[in-house]
Design an enzyme around this catalytic site. Structure first.
Site, PDB file in Angstrom:
ATOM      1  NE  ARG A  85      27.138 102.547  49.463  1.00 45.05           N
ATOM      2  CZ  ARG A  85      27.386 102.413  50.755  1.00 45.05           C
ATOM      3  NH1 ARG A  85      26.425 102.630  51.630  1.00 45.05           N
ATOM      4  NH2 ARG A  85      28.581 102.068  51.177  1.00 45.05           N
TER       5      ARG A  85
ATOM      6  CG  HIS B 178      26.394 107.715  55.311  1.00 43.81           C
ATOM      7  ND1 HIS B 178      27.342 107.085  54.545  1.00 43.81           N
ATOM      8  CD2 HIS B 178      25.279 106.933  55.232  1.00 43.81           C
ATOM      9  CE1 HIS B 178      26.844 105.969  54.034  1.00 43.81           C
ATOM     10  NE2 HIS B 178      25.592 105.859  54.448  1.00 43.81           N
TER      11      HIS B 178
ATOM     12  CD  GLU C 107      29.809 108.889  53.310  1.00 47.59           C
ATOM     13  OE1 GLU C 107      29.770 108.178  54.348  1.00 47.59           O
ATOM     14  OE2 GLU C 107      28.879 108.939  52.501  1.00 47.59           O
TER      15      GLU C 107
END
Length: 338
Positions: free
Chosen positions: A251, A299, A280
């Site tokens: 993370r 991601h 993000e």
């Protein structure tokens, strides 16, 4: 999006289908949009919900919540409305956007997608290691410029990988790098009772700097909890080799972004391979886009062509076990956050 019930033209109404299938556990699927994978739910009594006001009646009957792509606020509201809920399954492995106090303190079972996407993330880590060891950026740059410029590359065999947070993803990483002759160290809150053939030595999380100082590659696979937020920060970068590479597939906020940027821009470390970020999506003017010593993935390192199919198949397997009263896989310790 409101109530959307997936059914073919010849299927009975959802309520009749529940009776025909003899299912006792209606599912409330929380989603931001209709995905093709929802057709895989056709044999289950289910309602797809993106707006709780439109799904109020279904929420009253649901005993299972599938957190597919719904927001945290939607899940929290659904949890409050679903008085019969006994099990919540999160499609994702990360739980920082799922856990909230009412759920943590409740007896409701929570499972997640832990393990479903680990193989692809392990492959991304291996790719990032080879990217830096073989200086692939330089190869691609020279190829584009039609420059013939031989240079030395590194062998990764014999180098040390430290895995911060040794769970399913960490094990997938260890399996791949160990097979290529790399030495593996890892942190884990509770060391395994028996020896792990992949890991030379385990460290407690508070011993992380001792491990980090030995590593050529530091791979972050830890979940985001109160304890792990910004746990890789200035003090950790200070003990790294100046040739070290940090790779994050856990993370984003586990690594303090300001400390990471300082280490990268000052060449305190060699580089970073990043699939996750503190915020993000990254804005177009973010420094990480500009740094030459960064490999950046938006991601999507685990987004294989069938990743959503895999996620739904895992839920269906879990649901079948739930129906039979069998123990579920990937049960979350809600107080620990993983």
């Amino acid at each position: 999006m409101g109530l959307v019930q997936r059914k073919s033209r010849v299927e009975p109404t959802p309520r009749h289908r529940m009776l025909r299938m003899s299912k006792e556990n209606p599912v409330l699927v929380l989603a931001s949009e209709n995905d093709p994978q929802f057709t895989m739910l056709n044999e289950l009594p289910h309602t797809i919900c993106g707006d709780l006001a439109a799904c109020a009646q279904a929420a009253k009957e649901a005993t299972v919540i599938l957190q597919w792509s719904g927001s945290r606020d939607l899940l929290r509201a659904a949890f409050a409305a679903c008085n019969k809920v006994r099990w919540i399954h999160s499609r994702a492995a990360g739980l920082d956007n799922v856990l909230f106090p009412e759920l943590v303190e409740s007896p409701v079972l929570l499972t997640n997608g832990r393990g479903v996407f680990s193989a692809s993330l392990g492959e991304f880590v291996l790719a990032a290691i080879l990217y830096f060891a073989k200086d692939l950026r330089r190869m691609i740059r020279n190829q584009s410029a039609a420059v013939w410029e031989p240079f030395d590359v590194e062998e990764i065999s014999g180098q040390t990988v430290g895995i911060f947070g040794y769970g399913d993803i960490g094990r997938a990483v260890a399996t791949r790098v160990h097979a290529l002759g790399m030495r593996v160290l890892a942190t884990k809150r509770h060391a395994p009772g028996s020896a792990d053939p992949l890991v030379e030595h385990f460290y407690m999380p508070e011993e992380r700097r001792e491990m980090i100082a030995e590593c050529d590659y530091i791979v972050v696979t830890a979940p985001l909890t109160r304890e792990t937020r910004h746990i890789i920060a200035d003090a950790e970068f200070a003990v790294m080799k100046n040739t070290a590479v940090v790779i994050n597939v856990g993370r984003g906020p586990v690594i303090a972004e300001a400390a990471l940027l300082q280490a990268l821009s000052s060449k305190r470390i060699r580089g970073a391979g990043l699939d996750v970020f503190e915020h993000e999506p990254l804005p177009p003017d973010h420094m990480l886009y500009k740094l030459e010593n960064v490999l950046l993935s938006p991601h999507c390192a685990d987004h294989t062509a069938d990743w959503q199919d895999q996620a739904m198949r895992f839920f269906l397997t879990q649901y079948a076990r739930f129906e039979r009263g069998e123990p579920l896989d990937s049960v979350v310790n809600k107080h620990l956050g993983y």
